[in-house]
Each structure stands twice: as structure tokens, then as C-alpha cells.
Scaffold this motif. Structure first.
Motif, mmCIF file in Angstrom:
data_model
loop_
_atom_site.group_PDB
_atom_site.id
_atom_site.type_symbol
_atom_site.label_atom_id
_atom_site.label_comp_id
_atom_site.label_asym_id
_atom_site.label_seq_id
_atom_site.Cartn_x
_atom_site.Cartn_y
_atom_site.Cartn_z
ATOM 1 N N PRO A 112 0.829 -1.209 0.000
ATOM 2 C CA PRO A 112 0.000 0.000 0.000
ATOM 3 C C PRO A 112 0.861 1.256 0.000
ATOM 4 O O PRO A 112 1.984 1.264 0.503
ATOM 5 N N ASP A 113 0.312 2.332 -0.579
ATOM 6 C CA ASP A 113 1.075 3.575 -0.686
ATOM 7 C C ASP A 113 0.641 4.625 0.322
ATOM 8 O O ASP A 113 0.955 5.797 0.168
ATOM 9 N N GLN A 114 -0.089 4.214 1.371
ATOM 10 C CA GLN A 114 -0.453 5.150 2.431
ATOM 11 C C GLN A 114 0.698 5.231 3.427
ATOM 12 O O GLN A 114 1.221 4.208 3.872
ATOM 13 N N ALA A 115 1.105 6.442 3.782
ATOM 14 C CA ALA A 115 2.307 6.620 4.600
ATOM 15 C C ALA A 115 2.182 5.952 5.961
ATOM 16 O O ALA A 115 3.109 5.292 6.431
ATOM 17 N N VAL A 116 1.038 6.125 6.623
ATOM 18 C CA VAL A 116 0.805 5.513 7.936
ATOM 19 C C VAL A 116 -0.473 4.686 7.836
ATOM 20 O O VAL A 116 -1.540 5.214 7.557
ATOM 21 N N LEU A 117 -0.340 3.400 8.053
ATOM 22 C CA LEU A 117 -1.482 2.502 7.878
ATOM 23 C C LEU A 117 -1.378 1.337 8.851
ATOM 24 O O LEU A 117 -0.330 0.700 8.975
ATOM 25 N N GLY A 136 8.768 4.558 5.764
ATOM 26 C CA GLY A 136 9.601 3.492 5.232
ATOM 27 C C GLY A 136 9.715 2.281 6.125
ATOM 28 O O GLY A 136 10.456 1.341 5.817
ATOM 29 N N ILE A 137 8.987 2.256 7.225
ATOM 30 C CA ILE A 137 9.079 1.159 8.185
ATOM 31 C C ILE A 137 7.830 0.290 8.072
ATOM 32 O O ILE A 137 6.707 0.798 8.018
ATOM 33 N N GLU A 138 8.038 -1.012 8.073
ATOM 34 C CA GLU A 138 6.935 -1.971 8.073
ATOM 35 C C GLU A 138 7.135 -2.938 9.238
ATOM 36 O O GLU A 138 8.179 -3.574 9.356
ATOM 37 N N LEU A 157 8.379 -19.243 5.333
ATOM 38 C CA LEU A 157 9.335 -18.275 4.803
ATOM 39 C C LEU A 157 8.655 -16.914 4.703
ATOM 40 O O LEU A 157 7.537 -16.810 4.175
ATOM 41 N N ARG A 158 9.314 -15.890 5.192
ATOM 42 C CA ARG A 158 8.757 -14.530 5.162
ATOM 43 C C ARG A 158 9.596 -13.639 4.255
ATOM 44 O O ARG A 158 10.829 -13.599 4.372
ATOM 45 N N ASN A 159 8.919 -12.911 3.400
ATOM 46 C CA ASN A 159 9.551 -11.902 2.550
ATOM 47 C C ASN A 159 8.982 -10.546 2.954
ATOM 48 O O ASN A 159 7.840 -10.220 2.643
ATOM 49 N N MET A 160 9.756 -9.756 3.675
ATOM 50 C CA MET A 160 9.268 -8.487 4.207
ATOM 51 C C MET A 160 9.696 -7.299 3.339
ATOM 52 O O MET A 160 9.961 -6.206 3.840
ATOM 53 N N THR A 161 9.770 -7.516 2.060
ATOM 54 C CA THR A 161 10.083 -6.433 1.116
ATOM 55 C C THR A 161 8.924 -6.278 0.147
ATOM 56 O O THR A 161 8.005 -7.099 0.095
#
Length: 523
Positions: free
Chosen positions: A101-106, A118-120, A435-439
Motif C-alpha cells: 500500500p502507498d499510504q504513509a501511515v497505515l 519506510g518502516i513496516e 518463509l517470510r519476505n518483508m520487502t
């Protein structure tokens, strides 16, 4: 212990009166028992006795007066900043690529993600959220030990929205005197229309408050479109309705009652403050006894600087009289300082009759010492200790955030059965790999056996004929993928520990490992 005449000495603060207790210590009806006589000493008159027939004093509507000054302007700044952040943040965009998603804070509850620029944050990284909450708590301790209840006076949501509703009152009904006259006036059509107009504005403020809140949990533009078309989820409408009601009730009508009776934070803060904490203080040794300007000019040696204009009371958003000393209703917003300094300037007397000061400095100043700058009270061991702890937690979180990997591996071995004997005599164990892909882009990941000499690996997507010591899997962007993995060892192998390694060989190579155990029959 008996006195010289054999009688018990009386408490100097308490004497008997008509079979009931009488005290010369200022006391409110809320603190006195039923039937007690409370005495309040006015500087220019005899003590006023009042019999307490209620445990709680009836609420008196607060109509605070408009004031201008440094503290009021600072409140304007904080209110504008906090409301802008609250209402505008859901509309900020942040490019995370085509897969996120492209919402800054979600707060993405459906996918269990928290995005902040930029943090997830993933569910297994909740310790970052816990760290932020700990920092918030220690930050409140820091502010309280340094400048008392400054959080309550400027940044607390109850204070901010109460301030908004008070400005609505001034816009519709006028300043303090006009609002008091309107409240006392009978209900006419003019009063009904004015009240209806004001309450409609209350509802609009409450509605946009609740509407902004739900935008943090879904894409704001899409949610607004669906909301007005009646296509949003029912929980969105229920949440907006509840938050509209609570905002209007707490900020529009209850106001200072929330701070005085409902909020636990003033009681906690009172336990954290000491004689070195900055408080808003009325300097009674300088202001008492009170007298008008005319009387003070006639007898300057008899009266203090306070002219009993009550401007400090009229501007207070909670309606307290700061001249009665520190009390739980004071949110240390500083508006009484602005009002008093303005009056002192008009009558040609020095400012600071009401000011930020510590109890320790007040004792020294009352004894004749020069006033100490308020900022010097901030530099003390307790405040610096809180600052050090707060900074250490913040730096530790930044370090953990900067060094964390963007891949993850969780391994779970089958327990029933723990192993299987194959027809060729080899021993096989079964595992479930997550397996996790956090990108924000798909990644090729390689699962490799670390240890288990002679062991081979295959998955539910690869036949045993293609078994080897490593297998490559493509994991979708910003997602987890579960697969079955099978590990076989030659005949006669014994139980032993080993690890699965997960690695990537793209532009940002990363590697993680998860230890587990290989089960085999005892020989």
C-alpha cells in the motif's frame, strides 16, 4: 501526652464547635465529611463558615475568557500542529512499490501489518510497538518530573479538543460575559437557534474526528469514496458514530470534568512530582494581602501585588483559582500566567506573581532570595535519569530497526511420527517451513541444510529424485509462504541437531538460520 493542667492538648488546626469539627485549613466540600464545618479565610474579611451537607459540590459551568500571551500562543501552536498531524496523516502517500500500500501511515489489520513511512512492522516484530509504548510512558515521566502536567496542558487529546469546542463557543456565543448572559437567559427561539447552530458545529467536529480515525485502518481515498456511497464495512460506520458521540460528549459537554474526575493521570502525576518539579504557582508572599489598586496606592505597605481582579480564574479552562494553591484541577496550561502578567504590566508592577516555579525555589524566594530562572530546574539527576533511559531505549530500537533482516524463517518439525524408515533403510524427517519476505518485491530464497553430513532435502513442490542439500523458492512480495520440507539421512544415521539456512542472492543479500533437531531410531 497531657499538658501542664492535665488536659489533652488540642490540635492547633482543629477545635470543637457545636459538636462538629471545624478546621482552619482550606477545604472543599468534596474533601469534608457530612456535617463538617469548612472554613475559608478571605484576606480582607473574617473566616467564612459553611456547613457541608453534600459529599460532592455541584458543577459550575466554566466560561473561560479569551486571553493573549506567550502561553496562549504556544497552545495555539501545539493545537494546530497536533490537529494537522491527526487529520492530515492518513492522506500522506509513500511509494513502497507495486506490491504494498502507498499510504504513509497505515494499520493493516487484515494482513497484520503496521506501516509508518519506510518502516513496516510485522506481527512477530511487535516488540517495536512495545518499545514505543514504553518510550511514551517514560516520556510522560520525564515531562512530569521536569515541568509538571505540561502534557495535560498542551498535548492531551482531551485538552486539545476541549480547546477546539471552547473556541466554537466564542465564535457562536461570544466571549465570557456574553456566554454567561446567554446561559442565564430564558429559553427563547433565539437561544434555541443559537444552541442548535453550535451543537451542529460540535457534531461536525466530532464526525471529522471519528472519520479521520478510521482512515488509519484503510486506504483513505478509497474508504472515503466507499463511506459516502454506503459501501464501506459496517464497522466503519459504527466506529465513526461512537467516536462522534464520545468526542462531543467528552470535549463539548463534560470538558474539565474529565480532567478532574475521570482521568487517572493527574493522580499518577501527583505521586511523581516533588519539591523540585516545576509547577504553576501563585506567590502568596508577594500577593497577599489582596487589595485594589486604589487601596494599594493609599497604603502601599499594607497590601500585596494581587489586586483581586480574578483574571487568572476567568481565563482558566478548568475554572480553578490558582491562588488557592496546587490542586488536581490545574493542567498547567499557563493561561493564568498570561492574564496575571498582563494585569501586572497595566498597573506597573513586576511580572511573575503567578509563574512556573518549584516549591523549593518558592521557599527560597519567600525568604528573600532572587528568583531562579525556570530552565535551571530542568537540570537535575531525576530528569537526566529519565532522559537517559528514554534515549537508551530509543537508540536500542533504532539499532534493532537498522540491523533487522527482511527475510524470516520459522521451522516446525512433525511430532507424530517423529521419523520414518524408508524402504531403502534411510531415515526421513518432515518439517513445516514458513518463509517470510518483508520487502515490496518478490524474492528468490534458498533453503540449505547446515549440518547433517550426507543429508538431502526436498519439498512438497520438488520430487525426491531432485533432492539435494539446498532448494530454491520464490516468495511473493510482502508475504509469508508455507511449505513442507523433507530431510533424509543414510541408513544407520543417529539423531542430531542441525539448522535450516535461508538466504537471498539479490541486490541486498541476507541470511537467517533456524536450529532444529533430526530424529532417528536408537541403535
Amino acid at each position: 501526652m497531657s499538658g501542664p493542667d492535665g488536659h489533652q492538648p488540642q490540635d492547633p488546626l482543629t477545635v470543637a464547635g457545636g459538636g462538629r469539627s471545624k478546621t482552619e485549613v482550606p477545604s472543599s466540600n468534596a474533601a469534608a465529611g457530612l456535617g463538617a464545618i469548612t472554613t475559608r479565610q478571605h484576606p480582607q474579611g473574617p473566616p467564612e463558615e459553611r456547613v457541608t451537607d453534600k459529599l460532592y459540590e455541584a458543577r459550575k459551568q466554566v466560561h473561560n475568557k479569551r486571553i493573549d500571551g506567550p502561553f496562549r500562543r504556544f497552545k495555539w501552536f501545539v493545537m494546530a500542529m497536533t490537529l494537522t498531524i491527526y487529520y492530515a496523516t492518513p492522506w500522506l502517500r509513500w511509494d513502497r512499490g507495486p506490491y504494498a500500500p502507498d499510504q504513509a501511515v497505515l494499520v493493516d489489520l487484515a494482513n497484520r501489518r503496521f506501516y509508518m513511512f519506510g518502516i513496516e512492522i510485522w506481527p512477530h516484530e511487535f516488540y517495536f510497538v512495545a518499545g514505543l509504548l514504553i518510550m511514551a510512558g517514560i516520556g510522560l515521566f520525564l515531562v512530569t518530573s521536569a515541568v509538571g502536567r505540561a502534557w495535560c496542558g498542551y498535548s492531551c487529546p482531551q485538552t486539545v479538543w476541549t480547546d477546539v469546542f471552547q473556541h466554537v463557543d466564542r465564535f457562536v456565543d461570544g466571549d465570557r460575559n456574553a456566554r454567561m448572559r446567554l446561559e442565564a437567559a430564558p429559553w427563547t427561539w433565539g437561544k434555541v437557534l443559537r444552541r442548535a447552530f453550535k451543537w451542529i458545529i460540535y457534531l461536525i467536529v466530532g464526525f471529522w474526528t471519528g472519520g479521520a480515525w478510521i482512515m488509519y485502518f484503510a486506504d483513505a481515498p478509497a474508504l472515503v469514496h466507499d463511506f459516502w456511497r454506503g459501501e464501506a464495512a459496517p464497522v466503519a460506520y459504527v466506529t465513526v458514530a461512537v467516536l462522534t458521540l464520545t468526542t462531543v460528549t467528552l470535549g463539548g459537554f463534560m470538558r474539565e470534568q474529565v480532567c478532574i474526575y475521570m482521568c487517572p493521570w493527574p493522580r499518577i502525576q501527583a505521586a511523581m512530582m516533588d519539591e523540585k518539579s516545576l509547577l504553576i504557582t501563585y506567590k502568596d508572599w508577594r500577593g497577599e494581602p489582596r487589595g485594589s489598586v486604589k487601596k494599594a496606592r493609599a497604603e502601599p505597605a499594607r497590601f500585596g501585588d494581587c489586586i483581586d481582579c480574578t483574571q487568572c480564574v476567568q481565563v482558566c479552562p478548568t475554572g480553578i483559582d490558582i491562588r488557592e494553591g496546587p490542586q488536581i484541577g490545574c493542567i498547567t496550561c499557563g493561561l493564568c500566567i498570561d492574564a496575571c502578567d498582563k494585569v501586572m504590566a497595566e498597573i506597573g508592577r513586576p511580572r511573575g506573581l503567578i509563574d512556573y516555579a518549584t516549591l523549593e525555589d518558592c521557599q527560597q524566594e519567600a525568604a528573600g532570595a532572587a528568583p531562579r530562572p525556570a530552565w535551571k530546574a530542568l537540570l537535575r539527576p531525576r530528569t537526566l535519569a529519565y532522559l537517559g533511559i528514554w534515549s537508551a531505549i530509543g537508540m536500542a530500537m533504532l539499532f534493532a530497526l537498522g540491523t533487522r533482516t527482511h527475510i524470516g524463517l520459522t521451522v516446525s518439525s512433525d511430532r507424530n511420527p517423529p521419523f520414518m524408515l524408508m524402504s531403502d533403510g534411510s531415515v526421513r524427517n518432515s518439517f513445516t517451513l514458513k518463509l517470510r519476505n518483508m520487502t515490496s518485491a518478490p524474492r528468490e530464497m534458498t533453503v540449505t541444510l547446515d549440518g547433517l553430513a550426507g543429508g538431502t532435502l526436498w519439498t512438497d513442490r520438488v520430487a525426491r529424485e531432485s533432492a539435494s542439500r539446498h532448494q530454491t523458492v520464490t516468495v511473493p512480495a510482502d508475504a509469508s509462504q508455507t511449505m513442507r520440507a523433507y530431510v533424509a539421512m543414510p541408513p544407520g544415521s543417529s539423531a542430531q541437531s542441525f539448522a535450516f539456512d535461508l538466504s537471498t542472492e539479490d541486490a541486498k543479500p541476507e541470511r537467517v538460520s533456524s536450529e532444529t533437531h533430526f530424529s532417528a531410531p536408537e541403535h
